[in-house]
Design an enzyme around this catalytic site. Sequence first.
Site, PDB file in Angstrom:
ATOM      1  N   MET A 274       0.840  -1.202   0.000  1.00 27.10           N
ATOM      2  CA  MET A 274       0.000   0.000   0.000  1.00 27.10           C
ATOM      3  C   MET A 274       0.872   1.248   0.000  1.00 27.10           C
ATOM      4  SD  MET A 274      -2.989  -1.119   2.685  1.00 27.10           S
ATOM      5  CE  MET A 274      -1.848  -1.926   3.811  1.00 27.10           C
TER       6      MET A 274
ATOM      7  N   GLN B 149       6.873  -4.779  -4.910  1.00 25.79           N
ATOM      8  CA  GLN B 149       5.882  -4.494  -5.951  1.00 25.79           C
ATOM      9  C   GLN B 149       6.367  -3.386  -6.880  1.00 25.79           C
ATOM     10  OE1 GLN B 149       1.933  -2.473  -5.582  1.00 25.79           O
ATOM     11  NE2 GLN B 149       1.098  -4.495  -6.033  1.00 25.79           N
TER      12      GLN B 149
ATOM     13  N   CYS C 285      -3.776  -0.597  -8.989  1.00 18.51           N
ATOM     14  CA  CYS C 285      -3.835   0.744  -8.410  1.00 18.51           C
ATOM     15  C   CYS C 285      -4.831   1.623  -9.166  1.00 18.51           C
ATOM     16  CB  CYS C 285      -2.461   1.402  -8.415  1.00 18.51           C
ATOM     17  SG  CYS C 285      -2.499   3.054  -7.674  1.00 18.51           S
TER      18      CYS C 285
ATOM     19  N   GLY D  77      -9.694  -7.859  -0.445  1.00 20.74           N
ATOM     20  CA  GLY D  77     -10.851  -6.961  -0.417  1.00 20.74           C
ATOM     21  C   GLY D  77     -11.752  -7.244   0.768  1.00 20.74           C
ATOM     22  N   ASP D  78     -11.873  -6.255   1.656  1.00 20.00           N
ATOM     23  CA  ASP D  78     -12.798  -6.319   2.801  1.00 20.00           C
ATOM     24  C   ASP D  78     -12.430  -7.341   3.869  1.00 20.00           C
ATOM     25  OD1 ASP D  78     -14.204  -4.379   1.455  1.00 20.00           O
ATOM     26  OD2 ASP D  78     -15.806  -5.703   0.768  1.00 20.00           O
TER      27      ASP D  78
END
Length: 323
Positions: A22, A75, A104, A205-206
């Site tokens: 991130m 990354q 992204c 995700g989530d």
Amino acid sequence: MYLKPLKIGNVKLKNNLILAPMAGVTNQPFRIICKAFGPGLVCTEMASSRAIFHDDKKTNRLLNTKGEKSPISFQIFGSDEETMGYASKYVSKMADIIDINMGCPAPKVVKNGDGSKLLLDLLQAEKVMKAVVQNATVPVTLKYRKGWDKDNIVAVEIAKIAESVGISAITIHGRTRTEFYSGIADLEIIKQVKQAVKIPVIGNGDVVNEETALRMFQETGVDGIMIGRGSFGNPWIFEKIAHFLQTGEKLPEPAKEEKLAIIKKHIQLAVEEKGEIAVKELRKHIAWYTKNLKNSSEFRSSINQIETQDELLQKIEEYFETL
């Protein structure tokens, strides 16, 4: 048993819980803090292949992993084969795994054709993947979104291309680029991707707590899960999820003394890495760590002008004494 070792190429991870890359978050201090809570893999912030190609000093700092425990995934992002191939060869000297960013959604990334913009050009996406795989001496993974928008869902197609060019594992985020981080991650598309390929598939995700981690495994059949925003101010999420998946029981929240010790360690690591300029960057982390605690909004306001490590530590200690 959902918690288990995971093999990516020739790299064996002790478990299948992964800290997501991130931008502006997963710098070296945060990776070290999270690693203490047992994820199988941590990832660097994304680094521009063009910046690596031009030997950009700021980008080189993003790639600093000195003193960190392996395995670490680096990354990289970009949309042309030359610089992505160069970056792949360059980071192979330091990385255990190289991850390609095709997820992204940031406008400044997308406007250059990078990140999730490649989901609109599968031919170029394939060329980029090939260039990275051919120039890497470590396993290569791909992180991407399910598509650009609801009319361009390419998750399964991309997965098959990735497998065919020698990508060792894929991480699929169950949202389109136009959704950014809104709505709910699509577990059905993650399940379809898992069923379409033989290489490991990691769901993203989530995943923000024990229940959402279990749900990701149960409903998609993925080989591992990647945790992003769920780790904000919550690095112990990896330990909690691992314990829950093994025992069905939940660990309690860390005591305030433990939280304080972790925050102080995080501050120390950040200042050691960057000097006192890190204090400004730490404000968001402190805000995440103290979210939902008593009078936390007033406390966060009080640290927004602080620029020295000593002052910040004093304020935090004073605040924790009130809890």
